[in-house]
Scaffold this active site. Structure first.
Site, PDB file in Angstrom:
ATOM      1  N   GLY A 276      40.953  12.246   6.947  1.00 46.93           N
ATOM      2  CA  GLY A 276      42.061  13.015   6.404  1.00 46.93           C
ATOM      3  C   GLY A 276      43.395  12.822   7.087  1.00 46.93           C
TER       4      GLY A 276
ATOM      5  N   LYS B 149      45.393  -0.671   2.202  1.00 45.61           N
ATOM      6  CA  LYS B 149      44.993  -1.605   3.250  1.00 45.61           C
ATOM      7  C   LYS B 149      44.224  -2.761   2.625  1.00 45.61           C
ATOM      8  CE  LYS B 149      42.065  -0.098   6.425  1.00 45.61           C
ATOM      9  NZ  LYS B 149      41.780   0.650   7.668  1.00 45.61           N
TER      10      LYS B 149
ATOM     11  N   TRP C  87      45.746  10.445   6.774  1.00 44.83           N
ATOM     12  CA  TRP C  87      46.848  10.132   5.855  1.00 44.83           C
ATOM     13  C   TRP C  87      47.200  11.357   5.011  1.00 44.83           C
ATOM     14  CZ3 TRP C  87      47.547   4.706   3.308  1.00 44.83           C
ATOM     15  CH2 TRP C  87      47.734   3.754   4.318  1.00 44.83           C
TER      16      TRP C  87
ATOM     17  N   ASP D 271      32.596   9.287  -5.467  1.00 45.47           N
ATOM     18  CA  ASP D 271      32.847   7.845  -5.478  1.00 45.47           C
ATOM     19  C   ASP D 271      34.016   7.559  -6.420  1.00 45.47           C
ATOM     20  OD1 ASP D 271      32.849   5.102  -5.767  1.00 45.47           O
ATOM     21  OD2 ASP D 271      30.705   4.931  -6.202  1.00 45.47           O
TER      22      ASP D 271
ATOM     23  N   ASP E 259      36.775  11.044  -1.108  1.00 48.68           N
ATOM     24  CA  ASP E 259      35.915  10.231  -0.248  1.00 48.68           C
ATOM     25  C   ASP E 259      34.456  10.574  -0.527  1.00 48.68           C
ATOM     26  OD1 ASP E 259      36.687   8.552   2.567  1.00 48.68           O
ATOM     27  OD2 ASP E 259      34.590   9.127   2.320  1.00 48.68           O
TER      28      ASP E 259
ATOM     29  N   ASP F  33      43.561   3.804   2.609  1.00 46.58           N
ATOM     30  CA  ASP F  33      43.358   3.234   3.941  1.00 46.58           C
ATOM     31  C   ASP F  33      41.870   2.958   4.152  1.00 46.58           C
ATOM     32  OD1 ASP F  33      44.326   2.366   6.467  1.00 46.58           O
ATOM     33  OD2 ASP F  33      43.716   4.263   7.387  1.00 46.58           O
TER      34      ASP F  33
END
Length: 206
Positions: free
Chosen positions: A54, A158, A56, A94, A76, A118
């Site tokens: 958590g 990312k 970000w 998901d 998540d 990320d």
């Protein structure tokens, strides 16, 4: 960069995160990216994919303030400890499934201004397998934006440099008007991770 300096920098951001009550040193990556590119605004609806633990989402919650104009949806597979902010909602699921995507769209009453990711794959130490997993995860993020990102919206994700890295960038350039890559100071210099700033989503071609 020497291994000593890389370790020192990692420890610096880890200690700073503990001191400033961030859940991970990754928070500073988003703070540095936002400072450089002005990615977040108080009234934005933001979706954070692969958000655990958590860090970000904490940064986003600070940015959208307490006025309740914007929202942050953290998604998540793992449980995320809730962030004490009226605009925060956590989703355990998901993000590659339609079921979870439908939940996201319902929560933000439309689509997101910004999608963040990320997320990192579980690594095995076997180069070929890890490259495939990194590519597969990046492509999953790129595919989901067709369903949850507004036209002209932005993506910050990312990606890992490897055999398929340029293929990821190529796919993003088809979907966005402007695509840049960068590595924040808080990233380890030896790491293969890069951050992609994709702005001006053209919208789904479906």
């Amino acid at each position: 960069m020497s291994r000593w300096k890389a370790k020192h920098d990692k420890e610096h951001y880890y200690k700073l995160a503990k001191k400033q009550n961030y859940r991970s040193r990754a928070s500073y990556k988003l703070k540095q990216l936002d400072k450089k590119y002005s990615l977040l605004k108080p009234d934005y609806n933001v979706v954070d994919l692969g958000a655990a633990p958590g860090g970000w989402s904490q940064v986003v919650a600070e940015t959208i303030g307490e006025e309740g104009k914007g929202q942050i949806i953290s998604v998540d597979l793992e449980y995320i400890k809730p962030i004490d902010h009226e605009a925060y909602t956590g989703v355990k699921g998901d993000f590659t499934t339609k079921e979870t995507q439908d939940i996201i769209i319902e929560l933000i009453d439309g689509k997101a201004d910004v999608v963040l990711s990320d997320a990192a794959p579980k690594l095995t130490g076997i180069k070929d397998i890890d490259n495939f997993r990194a590519y597969d995860l990046s492509m999953a993020v790129i595919e989901i934006i067709d369903n949850i990102l507004k036209n002209n919206g932005n993506l910050i994700m990312k990606a890992f440099q490897g055999e398929a890295y340029q293929e990821i960038i190529k796919n993003l350039k088809k979907k966005f008007r402007n695509v840049k890559t960068t590595k924040p100071n808080s990233s380890r210099k030896r790491s293969a991770e890069m951050y992609v700033i994709a702005r001006g989503f053209r919208g789904s071609k479906k």
